[in-house]
Design an enzyme around this catalytic site. Sequence first.
Site, PDB file in Angstrom:
ATOM      1  N   ARG A   1      42.985   8.937  30.327  1.00 40.21           N
ATOM      2  CA  ARG A   1      43.199  10.163  31.115  1.00 40.21           C
ATOM      3  C   ARG A   1      43.797  11.266  30.265  1.00 40.21           C
ATOM      4  NH1 ARG A   1      46.856  10.415  35.373  1.00 40.21           N
ATOM      5  NH2 ARG A   1      45.571  11.828  36.577  1.00 40.21           N
TER       6      ARG A   1
ATOM      7  N   GLY B   1      31.370  23.190  46.327  1.00 44.45           N
ATOM      8  CA  GLY B   1      31.779  24.451  45.708  1.00 44.45           C
ATOM      9  C   GLY B   1      31.825  25.653  46.629  1.00 44.45           C
TER      10      GLY B   1
ATOM     11  N   HIS C   1      44.192  22.567  49.703  1.00 42.04           N
ATOM     12  CA  HIS C   1      44.194  21.281  50.414  1.00 42.04           C
ATOM     13  C   HIS C   1      43.940  21.535  51.904  1.00 42.04           C
ATOM     14  CE1 HIS C   1      45.056  17.114  51.202  1.00 42.04           C
ATOM     15  NE2 HIS C   1      45.816  17.489  52.213  1.00 42.04           N
TER      16      HIS C   1
ATOM     17  N   ARG D   1      40.101  14.759  41.761  1.00 40.04           N
ATOM     18  CA  ARG D   1      40.884  13.858  40.909  1.00 40.04           C
ATOM     19  C   ARG D   1      42.318  14.343  40.849  1.00 40.04           C
ATOM     20  NH1 ARG D   1      37.802  10.575  37.758  1.00 40.04           N
ATOM     21  NH2 ARG D   1      35.593  11.023  38.083  1.00 40.04           N
TER      22      ARG D   1
ATOM     23  N   ASP E   1      51.530  19.801  40.721  1.00 37.89           N
ATOM     24  CA  ASP E   1      52.465  19.054  39.866  1.00 37.89           C
ATOM     25  C   ASP E   1      51.915  17.638  39.692  1.00 37.89           C
ATOM     26  OD1 ASP E   1      53.043  17.700  42.167  1.00 37.89           O
ATOM     27  OD2 ASP E   1      55.091  18.461  42.383  1.00 37.89           O
TER      28      ASP E   1
HETATM   29  C1  GRF Z   1      37.805  21.519  50.607  1.00 38.66           C
HETATM   30  O1  GRF Z   1      37.980  21.071  51.926  1.00 38.66           O
HETATM   31  C2  GRF Z   1      39.126  21.583  49.892  1.00 38.66           C
HETATM   32  O2  GRF Z   1      40.200  21.866  50.731  1.00 38.66           O
HETATM   33  C3  GRF Z   1      39.280  20.179  49.344  1.00 38.66           C
HETATM   34  O3  GRF Z   1      37.979  19.801  48.979  1.00 38.66           O
HETATM   35  C4  GRF Z   1      37.021  20.514  49.753  1.00 38.66           C
HETATM   36  C5  GRF Z   1      36.109  21.204  48.788  1.00 38.66           C
HETATM   37  O4  GRF Z   1      35.072  21.894  49.435  1.00 38.66           O
HETATM   38  N1  GRF Z   1      40.234  20.150  48.257  1.00 38.66           N
HETATM   39  P1  GRF Z   1      34.163  22.878  48.589  1.00 38.66           P
HETATM   40  O5  GRF Z   1      33.593  22.063  47.435  1.00 38.66           O
HETATM   41  O6  GRF Z   1      35.008  24.002  48.106  1.00 38.66           O
HETATM   42  O7  GRF Z   1      33.087  23.338  49.524  1.00 38.66           O
END
Ligand code: GRF
Length: 218
Positions: A68, A15, A112, A94, A144
């Site tokens: 889901r 987080g 990402h 997920r 998406d």
């Molecule tokens: C981050 O590297 C983010 O880009 C990816 O998952 C990781 C989460 O890290 N989607 P955090 O839980 O926000 O520290």
Amino acid sequence: MSETLILGVLASGRGSNFQSIIDSIDSGFLNAKISALITDNPEAYAIKRAGKHGIEALVIKPRDFSDRNAYYSHIAGELKKRGVELVVLAGFMRVVGKALIDEYRNKIMNIHPALLPSFPGLHGQKQAADYSVKISGCTVHFVDEGMDTGPIIIQAAAPAYHDDTEETLSERILKQEHKIFPYAIKLYSEGRISVEGRKVAIKGYRENSVMINPPLQT
Ligand code: GRF
């Protein structure tokens, strides 16, 4: 959209991106309110962060639902109930189901840790390090139905070095993540983002984008 943007955050783990959003609100950079944290993981450290900041945390586990569709319909319902206007995926591990995407089309943002469309999916940083790219980075995009395929909102670059490991590169990229995610949400809250197909236009971005790219080191 209300004057103070209402956010719902989905996270599965540490987080730190969730924290960067909380901090951006606290500092006044971002005019938003986080109405709930939803997690699929009862052990997520994000729950503790929510607790410290008086944010409601809901643990909603897929195994408690028949499929889901039922899972993501339920999450969509919880978000709607709380008036959430923008859904933020901050390390939600997920692939989001159609039931939620349909309810919040172009209103779900994900971060990402790679310069998409390169290196989608898990371990984007390791993929980049293994490939020996020289510039890596991170991407905020709308979600998406695909895996990290939605319209790209903003990106920031981070240099990558031949002796980087997944850990060292991840750490460098993460610093950029913590800047661009709140920034993307701020742009959204100011009504500066418009989407046409997979193209995202941002009012005033050409003038300001240099702010979020780190200078290349020599
Ligand atoms: C981050 O590297 C983010 O880009 C990816 O998952 C990781 C989460 O890290 N989607 P955090 O839980 O926000 O520290």
